[in-house]
Design an enzyme around this catalytic site. Structure first.
Site, PDB file in Angstrom:
ATOM      1  N   TYR A 119     -57.148  29.188  23.624  1.00 20.44           N
ATOM      2  CA  TYR A 119     -55.748  28.767  23.502  1.00 20.44           C
ATOM      3  C   TYR A 119     -55.090  28.759  24.872  1.00 20.44           C
ATOM      4  O   TYR A 119     -55.214  29.708  25.640  1.00 20.44           O
ATOM      5  CB  TYR A 119     -54.984  29.737  22.581  1.00 20.44           C
ATOM      6  CG  TYR A 119     -53.523  29.381  22.461  1.00 20.44           C
ATOM      7  CD1 TYR A 119     -53.068  28.561  21.428  1.00 20.44           C
ATOM      8  CD2 TYR A 119     -52.595  29.841  23.381  1.00 20.44           C
ATOM      9  CE1 TYR A 119     -51.735  28.202  21.320  1.00 20.44           C
ATOM     10  CE2 TYR A 119     -51.247  29.485  23.289  1.00 20.44           C
ATOM     11  CZ  TYR A 119     -50.834  28.674  22.251  1.00 20.44           C
ATOM     12  OH  TYR A 119     -49.507  28.322  22.162  1.00 20.44           O
ATOM     13  N   GLU A 207     -49.054  22.333  24.605  1.00 20.81           N
ATOM     14  CA  GLU A 207     -49.966  23.278  23.951  1.00 20.81           C
ATOM     15  C   GLU A 207     -51.341  22.643  23.778  1.00 20.81           C
ATOM     16  O   GLU A 207     -51.462  21.552  23.216  1.00 20.81           O
ATOM     17  CB  GLU A 207     -49.417  23.681  22.584  1.00 20.81           C
ATOM     18  CG  GLU A 207     -50.232  24.784  21.925  1.00 20.81           C
ATOM     19  CD  GLU A 207     -49.695  25.147  20.544  1.00 20.81           C
ATOM     20  OE1 GLU A 207     -49.617  24.255  19.678  1.00 20.81           O
ATOM     21  OE2 GLU A 207     -49.354  26.319  20.345  1.00 20.81           O
TER      22      GLU A 207
END
Ligand code: ADP
Ligand code: MG
Length: 397
Positions: A119, A207
Site C-alpha cells: 500500500y 492512492e
C-alpha cells in the site's frame, strides 16, 4: 474532482511510473478488438467507477454474473465477454453505498504475476502542513482495517516542501515497504515520480493500492486512485476532459455550473445561506436542535437574483428535503435581492415544504416587506436560533 483508474494510470505513466499496458472500452462491441492489442496471457477486466473495493464488490443484475468488478481472463474473447456482462450494470462495493454505481467504462489490462501487494498513498497532511506518504506492506486490502488492527504496519513520512523528495525520505518508504534489490531501486525512483506528479498536478489524494512486487522482482502500480484539489482546478484546464459527469452528483454538478458552493448531505432540512462560515454555523445549529441538514450551500457574497433562484431550485430538486431554511446576512448582498430570488424560484417550482426565512443586514426591512407582501406561506424568524427551532419544529411536526 476524482478521475478513473485508467486515467490516473495514464497520468502516472507519463511521469514514468511503472504501469502495465491497458485499453479502455466504452462499449461492448469494441472490447475484443481492443483486448487483442494486449500481449496476454492474462487479461484483467476492470470496471471503472469512482469507488474502490471493486474486486470484492458484487453486481445487482444477475446477467453480470457472480464475480466482482475485477475479473481475470485468459483470452481476448473471454475478456470481451466479461466486459459485456459488466457494462451498463450496477456495481455495489463497500464505498458506493447500496445504490451502487453504473459501469459505463471498462479497462482491460495486462495481467501481472503478483508476489506481494503493498500500500502506498500520498495526501496533503493538514496537521504537518506537508505532503505525506503513507506506506504499508499490507496492500490490496482495506487500509482502514490495517490502521485499526495493526497500526504499527503503517508508516507515515512527510516531505519538507523546501527540499522536495529526498533520498532520506525515499529510503524510509522503501524500508517500510520492505523492498530490496531491483524493487528497492525502482521504489526509490517511484517516490520521486509520485511526488512530482502529485505536486505538479495539484492532487489532493493519490492512492496506489496495491503497489505490487511481481514475481520477476519488478514493481508495478496495479491500482490507482487520484483526486485533484478543487481549489487548484483553475490551473489545470487540461484535466477538464477527464471529468466523468456520470460519476458526479447531478445537483452538485448543476450547482458547480452556476458557481454555487453546494454539497449534498443526507438530512432533510435544505439550507440556503451566504458565506461559508454562516453556512457551517447554520448546519451546526440545525443539528443542535436534533435535525440534519440536507446540504451545505453558500450562495456567495455577491449573488444575483438569478443565482439565488437557481440555488433555491437546486434545494427543492433534492427529494430528501422536507423543509427549507433561508438564512442570509445582507452585507454585500442585499436582503431584498434575496427575497426576490426566493419568490421567483417559488413561483417557478412551487413550494410544498415549510420555509423559514431569516434575513438580517442591508435592506432587511425591504426584504421582509417583499416576503410578507407575497401570499407565500413563509415562517419569519428573528435570529439564527429562532430560525433553527422553527424549521426543525415545522419538519418534525
Ligand atoms: P479495487 O481496489 O477496486 O478492488 P484493484 O485494482 O485494487 O481494485 O484490484 C483488486 C485486486 O485484483 C488486486 O488487489 C489484485 O489482486 C487484482 N488485480 C488487479 N489488477 C490486476 C492485474 N493487472 N493483474 C493481476 N491482478 C490484478
Ligand atoms: Mg485497489
Amino acid at each position: 474532482m476524482n478521475i478513473h483508474e485508467y486515467q490516473a494510470k495514464q497520468l502516472l505513466k507519463r511521469y514514468g511510473a511503472p504501469v502495465a499496458d491497458g485499453v479502455v472500452v466504452m462499449n461492448a462491441g469494441e472490447a475484443e478488438e481492443k483486448a487483442k492489442q494486449l500481449p496476454g496471457p492474462l487479461y484483467v477486466v476492470k470496471a471503472q467507477i469512482h469507488a474502490g473495493g471493486r474486486g470484492k464488490g458484487h453486481f445487482k443484475e444477475a446477467e453480470a454474473g457472480e464475480k466482482g468488478g475485477v475479473r481475470l481472463t485468459k483470452t481476448p474473447e473471454e475478456a470481451a465477454a466479461e466486459a459485456r456482462k459488466m457494462l451498463g450494470n450496477t456495481l455495489v462495493t463497500k464505498q458506493t453505498g447500496e445504490d451502487g454505481k453504473t459501469v459505463g467504462r471498462i479497462y482491460i489490462e495486462d495481467g501481472a504475476d503478483i508476489d506481494r501487494e503493498l500500500y502506498l498513498s500520498v495526501i496533503v497532511d493538514r496537521s504537518s502542513g506537508r505532503v505525506a506518504f503513507i506506506a504499508s506492506t499490507e496492500g490490496g486490502m482495506d487500509i482502514e482495517e490495517v490502521a485499526e488492527s495493526t497500526p504499527d504496519k503503517i508508516a507515515t513520512v512527510t516531505v519538507d516542501p523546501s527540499e522536495g523528495m529526498t533520498d532520506a525520505v525515499a529510503d524510509k518508504l522503501v524500508a517500510a515497504l520492505k523492498l530490496d534489490g531491483k524493487a528497492a531501486e525502482q521504489g526509490r525512483e517511484l517516490m520521486g515520480t509520485l511526488y512530482k506528479a502529485f505536486t505538479e498536478s495539484d492532487m489532493a489524494m493519490l492512492e496506489v493500492n496495491p503497489l505490487i512486487v511481481m514475481e520477476n522482482g519488478g514493481l508495478r502500480v496495479l491500482d490507482a486512485k487520484v483526486g485533484f484539489d478543487p481549489n487548484a482546478e483553475f490551473r489545470h484546464a487540461e484535466f477538464e476532459e477527464l471529468r466523468d459527469e456520470t460519476e458526479e452528483d447531478p445537483l452538485e454538478l448543476r450547482a458547480g455550473k452556476s458557481d454555487l458552493s453546494y454539497v449534498k448531505l443526507d438530512g432533510n432540512i435544505g439550507c440556503m445561506v451566504n458565506g461559508a462560515g454562516l453556512a457551517m454555523a447554520t448546519m451546526d445549529i440545525i443539528k443542535h436542535y436534533g435535525a440534519e441538514p440536507a446540504n451545505f450551500l453558500d450562495v456567495g457574497g455577491g449573488a444575483t437574483k438569478e443565482k439565488v433562484t437557481e440555488a433555491f431550485k437546486i434545494i427543492t430538486s433534492d427529494a430528501g428535503v422536507q423543509g427549507i431554511l433561508v438564512n442570509i446576512f445582507g452585507g454585500i448582498m442585499q436582503c431584498d435581492v434575496i427575497a426576490e430570488g426566493v419568490l421567483a424560484a417559488v413561483e417557478e417550482t412551487g413550494l410544498n415544504v415549510p420555509l423559514v426565512v431569516r434575513l438580517e443586514g442591508t435592506n432587511v426591512d425591504k426584504g421582509k416587506a417583499i416576503i410578507d407582501g407575497s401570499d407565500l406561506n413563509v415562517i419569519a424568524a428573528n435570529d439564527l436560533d429562532d430560525a433553527a427551532q422553527k424549521i426543525v419544529k415545522a419538519v418534525q411536526g
